[in-house]
Design an enzyme around this catalytic site. Sequence first.
Site, PDB file in Angstrom:
ATOM      1  N   ASP A 132       0.860  -1.186   0.000  1.00 22.03           N
ATOM      2  CA  ASP A 132       0.000   0.000   0.000  1.00 22.03           C
ATOM      3  C   ASP A 132       0.893   1.231   0.000  1.00 22.03           C
ATOM      4  O   ASP A 132       1.751   1.380   0.885  1.00 22.03           O
ATOM      5  CB  ASP A 132      -0.888   0.033   1.249  1.00 22.03           C
ATOM      6  N   ASP A 163     -15.826  -3.482  -0.079  1.00 22.24           N
ATOM      7  CA  ASP A 163     -15.357  -3.099   1.252  1.00 22.24           C
ATOM      8  C   ASP A 163     -16.580  -2.913   2.131  1.00 22.24           C
ATOM      9  O   ASP A 163     -17.436  -2.079   1.844  1.00 22.24           O
ATOM     10  CB  ASP A 163     -14.536  -1.818   1.171  1.00 22.24           C
TER      11      ASP A 163
END
EC number: 5.3.1.16
Length: 241
Positions: A10, A131
């Site tokens: 990330d 998500d």
Amino acid sequence: MSLTLLPAVDVRDGKAVRLRQGESGSETDYGSPLEAARTWVESGVEWIHLVDLDAAFGTGNNRDQLRAIVKELGDKVNIEMSGGVRDDASLDAALEAGAARVNIGTAALENPDWTASVIKKYGDRVAVGLDVRGHTLAARGWVKEGGDLFETMKFLDSVGCSRYVVTDVARDGMMSGPNIELLREVASRTDAKVTASGGISKLDDLRNIKELAELGVDAAILGKSLYARAFTLEEALEVAR
């Protein structure tokens, strides 16, 4: 049946970071994204999950860093790109950089017609990130609500989505174990493949995910567990195989 593992890199402000519950400002800095990616490739993985957090949060982008990672490692490993892919320009940029697969998140909730068109055009090179908090989807870097999980899946199934990346936001980066029940629910309601994401903290978590293989859960993203050295990637690969 083996489980495909995707170590995550990330990227925020040019650095490899991990967030807690996806919250901007909760970063732990782990240094060079390219170094992290090299380490995972040397361990023998077949896929890497590369996320542009700035693009996801709308605070800029790390396109150059991501492109450099793909340029160096793209012939050794498949790279899945995620973060801020919301239109033709950002999708084309990811695919042209050499991504094997691109994750679409917010756009699947806010622009379903566009999402349907790119699923039709690119097939299994496009996955949709779901998500979730409870059964409610989170969008825009998880700061906005995005509708009902199963209603959204019904639409995406109807337009031929081939893979969902399912993250329980409450568990992401928290080392509290994956939401097996959520994964089971999602996988049992779709013919698409499912990638598990969020909360993996020990090797038994991978064994539990593997038990969902017959439902179509065939991959898992590893993040904080690797950076915090809860186990090695080599150990995880052994369990996954």
